[in-house]
Design a protein around this motif. Structure first.
Motif, PDB file in Angstrom:
ATOM      1  N   GLN A 573      67.816  -5.804  96.128  1.00 22.23           N
ATOM      2  CA  GLN A 573      69.096  -5.145  96.376  1.00 22.23           C
ATOM      3  C   GLN A 573      69.565  -5.350  97.798  1.00 22.23           C
ATOM      4  OE1 GLN A 573      70.180  -4.651  93.426  1.00 22.23           O
ATOM      5  NE2 GLN A 573      70.527  -2.475  93.397  1.00 22.23           N
ATOM      6  N   ILE A 574      68.614  -5.207  98.736  1.00 22.76           N
ATOM      7  CA  ILE A 574      68.982  -5.333 100.139  1.00 22.76           C
ATOM      8  C   ILE A 574      69.456  -6.743 100.439  1.00 22.76           C
ATOM      9  CG2 ILE A 574      68.081  -5.285 102.495  1.00 22.76           C
ATOM     10  CD1 ILE A 574      68.337  -2.559 101.335  1.00 22.76           C
ATOM     11  N   SER A 575      68.678  -7.731  99.987  1.00 21.19           N
ATOM     12  CA  SER A 575      69.046  -9.098 100.343  1.00 21.19           C
ATOM     13  C   SER A 575      70.352  -9.488  99.652  1.00 21.19           C
ATOM     14  CB  SER A 575      67.928 -10.074  99.990  1.00 21.19           C
ATOM     15  OG  SER A 575      67.641 -10.008  98.626  1.00 21.19           O
ATOM     16  N   GLU A 576      70.547  -9.011  98.437  1.00 17.86           N
ATOM     17  CA  GLU A 576      71.790  -9.343  97.751  1.00 17.86           C
ATOM     18  C   GLU A 576      72.962  -8.584  98.360  1.00 17.86           C
ATOM     19  OE1 GLU A 576      71.264  -8.905  93.596  1.00 17.86           O
ATOM     20  OE2 GLU A 576      69.900 -10.606  93.514  1.00 17.86           O
ATOM     21  N   GLY A 577      72.689  -7.368  98.796  1.00 20.23           N
ATOM     22  CA  GLY A 577      73.743  -6.591  99.434  1.00 20.23           C
ATOM     23  C   GLY A 577      74.290  -7.334 100.650  1.00 20.23           C
ATOM     24  N   GLU A 578      73.372  -7.880 101.455  1.00 22.20           N
ATOM     25  CA  GLU A 578      73.799  -8.623 102.641  1.00 22.20           C
ATOM     26  C   GLU A 578      74.682  -9.807 102.256  1.00 22.20           C
ATOM     27  OE1 GLU A 578      73.626  -7.866 105.658  1.00 22.20           O
ATOM     28  OE2 GLU A 578      72.187  -6.219 105.644  1.00 22.20           O
ATOM     29  N   GLN A 579      74.261 -10.479 101.152  1.00 25.14           N
ATOM     30  CA  GLN A 579      75.038 -11.641 100.714  1.00 25.14           C
ATOM     31  C   GLN A 579      76.402 -11.229 100.159  1.00 25.14           C
ATOM     32  OE1 GLN A 579      72.831 -13.772  97.774  1.00 25.14           O
ATOM     33  NE2 GLN A 579      71.100 -14.117  99.136  1.00 25.14           N
ATOM     34  N   ASP A 580      76.414 -10.126  99.427  1.00 31.50           N
ATOM     35  CA  ASP A 580      77.625  -9.739  98.713  1.00 31.50           C
ATOM     36  C   ASP A 580      78.661  -9.063  99.598  1.00 31.50           C
ATOM     37  OD1 ASP A 580      76.467 -10.727  96.550  1.00 31.50           O
ATOM     38  OD2 ASP A 580      76.012  -8.816  95.585  1.00 31.50           O
ATOM     39  N   LYS A 581      78.183  -8.573 100.740  1.00 36.46           N
ATOM     40  CA  LYS A 581      79.047  -7.799 101.608  1.00 36.46           C
ATOM     41  C   LYS A 581      80.363  -8.522 101.886  1.00 36.46           C
ATOM     42  CE  LYS A 581      78.824  -5.778 106.055  1.00 36.46           C
ATOM     43  NZ  LYS A 581      78.100  -5.564 107.283  1.00 36.46           N
ATOM     44  N   ARG A 582      80.231  -9.773 102.335  1.00 31.30           N
ATOM     45  CA  ARG A 582      81.405 -10.568 102.674  1.00 31.30           C
ATOM     46  C   ARG A 582      82.297 -10.767 101.440  1.00 31.30           C
ATOM     47  NH1 ARG A 582      84.963 -11.049 105.297  1.00 31.30           N
ATOM     48  NH2 ARG A 582      86.051 -12.971 105.784  1.00 31.30           N
ATOM     49  N   SER A 583      81.657 -11.056 100.305  1.00 32.40           N
ATOM     50  CA  SER A 583      82.431 -11.296  99.083  1.00 32.40           C
ATOM     51  C   SER A 583      83.296 -10.093  98.742  1.00 32.40           C
ATOM     52  CB  SER A 583      81.513 -11.567  97.902  1.00 32.40           C
ATOM     53  OG  SER A 583      80.744 -12.698  98.148  1.00 32.40           O
ATOM     54  N   PHE A 584      82.710  -8.927  98.849  1.00 38.64           N
ATOM     55  CA  PHE A 584      83.477  -7.743  98.465  1.00 38.64           C
ATOM     56  C   PHE A 584      84.588  -7.448  99.460  1.00 38.64           C
ATOM     57  CE2 PHE A 584      79.926  -6.813  95.563  1.00 38.64           C
ATOM     58  CZ  PHE A 584      80.678  -6.642  94.419  1.00 38.64           C
ATOM     59  N   GLU A 585      84.343  -7.799 100.735  1.00 41.55           N
ATOM     60  CA  GLU A 585      85.413  -7.656 101.713  1.00 41.55           C
ATOM     61  C   GLU A 585      86.592  -8.523 101.314  1.00 41.55           C
ATOM     62  OE1 GLU A 585      82.836  -6.840 105.608  1.00 41.55           O
ATOM     63  OE2 GLU A 585      84.189  -8.564 105.760  1.00 41.55           O
ATOM     64  N   ILE A 586      86.279  -9.794 101.022  1.00 38.70           N
ATOM     65  CA  ILE A 586      87.336 -10.731 100.647  1.00 38.70           C
ATOM     66  C   ILE A 586      88.066 -10.233  99.402  1.00 38.70           C
ATOM     67  CG2 ILE A 586      87.817 -13.078  99.862  1.00 38.70           C
ATOM     68  CD1 ILE A 586      85.389 -13.973 101.497  1.00 38.70           C
ATOM     69  N   LEU A 587      87.281  -9.807  98.418  1.00 36.32           N
ATOM     70  CA  LEU A 587      87.881  -9.338  97.174  1.00 36.32           C
ATOM     71  C   LEU A 587      88.841  -8.195  97.433  1.00 36.32           C
ATOM     72  CD1 LEU A 587      84.884  -9.505  94.734  1.00 36.32           C
ATOM     73  CD2 LEU A 587      87.056 -10.698  94.516  1.00 36.32           C
ATOM     74  N   GLN A 588      88.465  -7.317  98.342  1.00 35.61           N
ATOM     75  CA  GLN A 588      89.346  -6.187  98.613  1.00 35.61           C
ATOM     76  C   GLN A 588      90.628  -6.632  99.308  1.00 35.61           C
ATOM     77  OE1 GLN A 588      86.083  -3.658  99.927  1.00 35.61           O
ATOM     78  NE2 GLN A 588      87.254  -1.919  99.191  1.00 35.61           N
ATOM     79  N   GLU A 589      90.475  -7.643 100.177  1.00 28.30           N
ATOM     80  CA  GLU A 589      91.669  -8.155 100.851  1.00 28.30           C
ATOM     81  C   GLU A 589      92.617  -8.814  99.857  1.00 28.30           C
ATOM     82  OE1 GLU A 589      89.858 -10.532 103.789  1.00 28.30           O
ATOM     83  OE2 GLU A 589      89.717  -8.908 105.245  1.00 28.30           O
ATOM     84  N   VAL A 590      92.022  -9.535  98.901  1.00 28.97           N
ATOM     85  CA  VAL A 590      92.844 -10.246  97.924  1.00 28.97           C
ATOM     86  C   VAL A 590      93.473  -9.285  96.923  1.00 28.97           C
ATOM     87  CG1 VAL A 590      92.791 -11.981  96.115  1.00 28.97           C
ATOM     88  CG2 VAL A 590      91.578 -12.363  98.228  1.00 28.97           C
ATOM     89  N   GLY A 591      92.888  -8.121  96.769  1.00 26.16           N
ATOM     90  CA  GLY A 591      93.553  -7.155  95.890  1.00 26.16           C
ATOM     91  C   GLY A 591      92.677  -6.530  94.841  1.00 26.16           C
ATOM     92  N   LEU A 592      91.415  -6.313  95.183  1.00 27.56           N
ATOM     93  CA  LEU A 592      90.541  -5.570  94.279  1.00 27.56           C
ATOM     94  C   LEU A 592      90.442  -4.162  94.851  1.00 27.56           C
ATOM     95  CD1 LEU A 592      88.735  -6.346  91.790  1.00 27.56           C
ATOM     96  CD2 LEU A 592      86.840  -6.375  93.371  1.00 27.56           C
ATOM     97  N   SER A 593      90.739  -3.154  94.037  1.00 27.22           N
ATOM     98  CA  SER A 593      90.728  -1.801  94.586  1.00 27.22           C
ATOM     99  C   SER A 593      89.290  -1.295  94.716  1.00 27.22           C
ATOM    100  CB  SER A 593      91.500  -0.870  93.661  1.00 27.22           C
ATOM    101  OG  SER A 593      90.820  -0.728  92.453  1.00 27.22           O
ATOM    102  N   GLY A 594      89.144  -0.253  95.509  1.00 23.67           N
ATOM    103  CA  GLY A 594      87.820   0.318  95.714  1.00 23.67           C
ATOM    104  C   GLY A 594      87.153   0.682  94.408  1.00 23.67           C
ATOM    105  N   ALA A 595      87.940   1.262  93.506  1.00 22.46           N
ATOM    106  CA  ALA A 595      87.376   1.671  92.216  1.00 22.46           C
ATOM    107  C   ALA A 595      86.894   0.457  91.431  1.00 22.46           C
ATOM    108  CB  ALA A 595      88.427   2.424  91.404  1.00 22.46           C
ATOM    109  N   GLU A 596      87.705  -0.621  91.488  1.00 25.15           N
ATOM    110  CA  GLU A 596      87.320  -1.829  90.767  1.00 25.15           C
ATOM    111  C   GLU A 596      86.054  -2.439  91.359  1.00 25.15           C
ATOM    112  OE1 GLU A 596      91.380  -3.778  89.019  1.00 25.15           O
ATOM    113  OE2 GLU A 596      91.187  -3.575  91.179  1.00 25.15           O
ATOM    114  N   VAL A 597      85.967  -2.396  92.705  1.00 25.70           N
ATOM    115  CA  VAL A 597      84.760  -2.899  93.358  1.00 25.70           C
ATOM    116  C   VAL A 597      83.556  -2.141  92.840  1.00 25.70           C
ATOM    117  CG1 VAL A 597      83.504  -2.949  95.537  1.00 25.70           C
ATOM    118  CG2 VAL A 597      85.874  -3.675  95.463  1.00 25.70           C
ATOM    119  N   ARG A 598      83.682  -0.818  92.797  1.00 23.94           N
ATOM    120  CA  ARG A 598      82.556  -0.001  92.369  1.00 23.94           C
ATOM    121  C   ARG A 598      82.186  -0.315  90.912  1.00 23.94           C
ATOM    122  NH1 ARG A 598      84.968   4.738  94.221  1.00 23.94           N
ATOM    123  NH2 ARG A 598      85.516   3.580  96.084  1.00 23.94           N
ATOM    124  N   GLN A 599      83.224  -0.531  90.116  1.00 28.81           N
ATOM    125  CA  GLN A 599      82.967  -0.824  88.706  1.00 28.81           C
ATOM    126  C   GLN A 599      82.243  -2.156  88.541  1.00 28.81           C
ATOM    127  OE1 GLN A 599      86.453  -1.200  86.309  1.00 28.81           O
ATOM    128  NE2 GLN A 599      85.234  -1.485  84.470  1.00 28.81           N
TER     129      GLN A 599
END
Ligand code: ATP
Ligand code: MG
Lengths: 674, 252
Positions: A573-599
């Protein structure tokens, strides 16, 4: 010395990179150490069936070491990937590749030394801690968990090999790359994995083989020998399954545009596919560890809780007396001795049966061979005795017989012993007032035949084949309820008698010492055997002590495996979290809402949670048959009870697993959402 | 009027210190449809902060931002994502492509999130890909691309939603001279088709391709220049001079 300093400075500086690797190294070491410690504990020798158990533990140690090797390679490659940029920098700043390799080898060496020190210390502490908890939990001290230097040495040797392998991998990967590659490697993406049909099929084949071995096990001893092979097949199969099958599945989902291009599936499928190669090893590890936890806990808990069942099946009344003589003589003797000592015999049940023939029973033919898979104990009983026990009259003509396979199966139309053949008229599944289990590990078959005369030639042949000294005949079993306080008295009184088949029972004035002398030589056949007496309470106590020992070992291993699982999941989880962090940032910028991220996170996390536990439960389902047979090594099982305890343990482990998952997922969320 | 920014103020206060940083003091400007605007300023002048507020990634301390008459600063948190992907396009300095997705899927990403039909996505990409010269790249993974190629992909992703306005934060910062030039020309061409663009930069070269340049200093817009019909090289001279004179700094 310079390199050594550089290496140790590297570790200290990028501790966050090294930590997960160090963690997995230490945990794997501890798990192996735990098994080795149990294996070398003096208490093990005191357990009934300790040789089988030692064998199982030895195999377990081998499996666990292989497993550690796979996992360490996996986490080392991960570490290496993060370190390559640093290595590239050294290279460009003027260190030769050979020198960089020396540094990486030294780093590994330091890690190795640290693993042994930390692993041993933590192992001792953990063992002590578990010991105290378990003694408290079980209310009794069944097993002495003793730390032994030899265990440390054995495990350290295994780990030295693993680290040598890692050094080879590190050196090879550094040598192969150009300086520029080294610099770039860290942020280089990975090509989408190819789905290889051959691997998928190979994986399924391995799983099938493992399952087939498990399902077709015929006897407890057979289970013991096949267990290891089946386990290896299943481990390899699991790994291949995750590496190829899941990739194939994800690719198929991706090809289906209507499915793939939906917000829910889009990100999950693509990111799962992206790191399936890494994921596969992690998921396989979790699956294997969870399965191991299931198997060890279910086996030992099942054994422990089966005790009462065994004894109820075995003890028709609370005491069983066995006299190696005819029914009349034995009965008279026991009555006489009991009366003389003022011991009441209540609810007495008496029956006569032939001495046991032990050999291979295959396709209806009995042979004097010690083939483990078909090893069977055969006893003959006359139709009269059967009627006397059950009140049911049977008519057997000539060579007809009725088969009662008390342990194991018997489906043939005839049973052949040398040149004597019995036609099986009927197969029954129980005899009232008769035990439904035996105390041996083999299968048990009772044949009901017309008369004693019919089987005497078979017994004579068998006696000769066994060495000629002991003539085989009939013995008598007397079950009765005796007050607990009188058991010892009756046992002692009976020990003064010698029964020897058809001859009259003799009494001897010189108590037990005489038998010991007699046992050494010819005299024994003359003197005969003393009657044996088994009491429920006595056996119960003995069973409890070894089953308790097993339970203790099972719980120690179970806890260790769960701890291992927890750490692997955490690491993942930790190692994947580090990898995914950037992806989720980008996704949010492009238009994924917080709720969608969580889902999205939740659906990924759930998949990673459910996949291993589902596969582990399927594995366990197939292992169940083997477990049942394995428990039969120590005493027969009741299917219903074992099913119950297994479901119970699986539920408990699943809940613990879920809690671990919840906890580590929270760590993941924290990293990603920061 | 497409965009109207009035009295925008942004004060940062870090949680652990009492010290306040005023990133934007009082920003006012407006953008017409079809415009191509560059906002220039030196490092720390508040460009990124301004852009982030326009992008609804950050909330201003006070002031309003009207996009087609709607105040974006008042949009509720749970509606923001949807608003962003249907009205705004983004181009970032470091491309922000997802490694896990192929180039095609990276471009589709905002449309997928907006639950668009597959044939709609395919049609739009078919139209855009040749214009941005990325047709051959579509099946590759991001790590196989050069910086210039990645930025073209990022622009395609910004355009595919047919946004009201494209917001770009130093889109040329990670590119070499030649690639920067190509990209800037590309943005000009895109603007020529009627797409409104707002770019933030500290490079005079980049700014010289825009139709209008706003200068920001200490959180205030205090000057603007129109390109009119000039060549970008002429325009650049004026921008450089303005920067040197008004801001007291030398620019490239
Ligand atoms: N999250 C934040 N917390 C506190 N202060 C911030 C934060 N973000 C920006 N600032 C401050 O606000 C001011 C403006 O920053 P901003 O990032 O907008 O500058 P910029 O013009 O984009 O600079 P550059 O050209 O270097 O990118 C700076 O003084 C900066 O320190
Ligand atoms: Mg900035």
């Amino acid at each position: 010395m310079f390199y050594f300093k550089l290496a140790s400075r590297n570790i200290r500086k990028s501790i966050s990179n090294f930590l997960p690797f160090a963690l997995s190294s230490v945990v794997m070491f501890m798990m192996n150490l735990m098994v080795a410690t149990i294996l070398l504990s003096p208490s093990l020798k005191n357990l009934k069936g300790s040789s089988s158990l030692s064998l199982l533990l030895c195999l377990g140690l081998v499996v666990l070491s292989l497993f550690a090797a796979i996992f360490m390679v996996y986490s080392y490659r991960f570490l290496l990937k993060r370190r390559t940029k640093e290595f590239g920098l050294y290279n460009i700043l003027g260190l030769k590749k050979r020198q960089i390799i020396r540094i990486s080898v030294l780093e590994l060496f330091i890690m190795f030394a640290a693993t042994i020190v930390a692993g041993t210390l933590l192992g001792i502490v953990f063992a002590k801690f578990l010991y105290l908890i378990l003694v408290r939990l079980l209310g009794e001290n069944y097993f002495e968990l003793q730390w032994s230097p030899l265990a440390v040495i054995i495990v350290a040797a295994a780990f030295a090999l693993i680290y040598l392998l890692l050094m080879a991998i590190g050196s090879f990967s550094i040598r192969r790359k150009s300086s520029l590659d080294l610099l770039k490697n860290a942020n280089k993406g990975e090509k989408e994995p190819k789905s290889r049909a051959i691997l998928a099929w190979l994986g399924i084949l391995c799983l099938m083989t493992g399952y087939y071995l498990a399902v077709t096990v015929t006897s407890p001893l057979d289970a013991l020998t096949k267990f290891f092979i089946a386990v290896l097949f299943v481990i390899v199969g699991t790994l291949l399954f995750y590496m190829s099958f899941t990739i194939w599945l994800l690719k198929r989902q991706k090809k289906n545009k209507n499915y793939y291009y939906q917000p829910k599936h889009f990100i999950t499928v693509s990111s799962m596919l992206y790191r399936m190669k890494q994921n596969a090893v992690g998921l396989a590890n979790i699956t294997v560890l969870v399965t191991m936890t299931f198997v060890t806990l279910a086996t030992t808990v099942g054994l422990y809780s089966s005790i009462n069942g065994f004894l109820d099946d075995y003890f028709v009344q609370n005491t069983i007396i066995n006299v190696n003589s005819t029914e009349q003589r034995s009965n008279a003797l026991v009555d006489k001795v009991a009366e003389k000592n003022g011991v009441p015999l209540k609810h007495k049940i008496v029956y006569e049966m032939s001495n046991s023939l032990i050999g291979s029973m295959k396709d209806g033919t009995f042979e004097n061979k010690q083939t483990l898979s078909t090893l069977t104990m055969v006893n003959f009983m006359t139709a009269d005795t059967y009627e006397q026990l059950t009140g049911k009259k049977v008519h057997l003509h000539g060579n007809e017989a009725i088969a009662y396979p008390a342990v194991g199966r018997f489906n043939d139309d005839s049973a052949t012993f040398g040149n004597h053949t019995f036609e099986i008229k009927d197969t029954i599944y129980g005899i009232s007032n008769f035990p439904s289990i035996s105390m041996t590990a083999s299968n048990w078959l009772i044949l009901i035949v017309n008369s004693k005369a019919q089987i005497q030639p078979i017994l004579d042949d068998a006696g000769k084949a066994a060495g000629g000294q002991n003539k085989l005949g009939f013995d008598t079993t007397i079950s009765a309820d005796i007050p607990a306080k009188d058991v010892k008295k009756l046992q002692t009184a009976l020990s003064y008698y010698r029964a020897n088949g058809d001859r009259p029972i003799q009494s001897t004035q010189n108590s037990e010492t005489d038998i010991d002398q007699d046992d050494r030589g010819e005299a024994k056949t003359l003197a005969g055997m003393p009657p044996t007496l088994q009491s429920y309470d006595d056996l119960h106590e003995r069973f409890l002590s070894f089953a308790g020992g097993f339970l203790f070992i099972g719980l120690v291993l179970g806890f260790t495996f769960i701890l291992g699982t927890a750490l692997i999941i955490y690491y993942k989880q930790i190692s994947e979290g580090e990898q995914d962090k950037r992806s989720f940032e980008i996704l949010q910028e492009v238009g994924l809402s917080g709720a969608e991220v969580r889902q999205t996170i939740r659906s990924q996390v759930l998949l990673v949670f459910f996949l291993p536990i589902t596969v582990a439960i399927i594995h366990f389902g197939f292992a169940f048959i083997m477990i049942q047979k394995l428990i039969n090594l120590f005493g027969p099982t009741r299917l219903g009870l074992l099913l119950l305890t297994s479901t119970g343990t699986i539920t408990v482990v699943a809940v613990i697993y879920y809690l671990i998952y919840k906890q580590t997922s929270r760590a993941y969320y924290r990293i990603v959402e920061r | 009027m497409l965009l109207q920014v009035s009295h925008l103020q942004k004060i940062f206060q870090t949680r652990f210190s009492k010290e306040k940083t005023t990133a934007l003091r009082d920003v006012n400007f407006s953008v017409e449809e079809g415009e191509y605007i560059a906002i220039m300023g030196e490092s720390g002048s508040g460009k990124t902060t301004l852009l982030n507020i326009l992008a609804t990634l950050e909330k201003p301390t006070s002031g309003s931002v009207l996009l087609s008459g709607r105040d974006v600063t008042k949009i509720k948190e749970n509606k923001l994502a949807e608003f962003r992907r249907s009205h705004l396009g983004f181009v970032f300095q470091d491309f922000n492509l997802l490694d896990t997705l192929s180039i095609r899927d990276n471009i589709y990403l905002p449309l997928v999130l907006g639950r668009k039909k597959i044939h709609v996505m395919e049609e739009r990409l078919e139209k855009l890909a040749p214009r941005l010269a990325i047709t051959d790249l579509l099946s590759k993974q991001p790590f196989e691309l050069s910086g210039g190629q990645k930025q073209r992909v990022a622009i395609t992703r910004a355009l595919i939603t047919e946004p009201d306005i494209v917001l770009a934060d130093e889109p040329t910062a990670a590119l070499d001279f030649k690639n920067s030039e190509r990209l800037l020309t590309l943005l000009e061409e895109i603007n020529a088709t009627g797409q409104t663009i707002l770019m933030v930069t500290h490079s005079a070269i980049a700014a010289s391709h825009a139709k209008r340049v706003l200068f920001i200093k200490d959180g205030l817009i205090f000057h603007q220049l129109y390109r009119a019909n000039r060549e970008s090289s002429d325009f650049m001279q004026e921008i450089s001079m303005t920067m040197t004179n008004l801001l007291g700094t030398e620019v490239r």
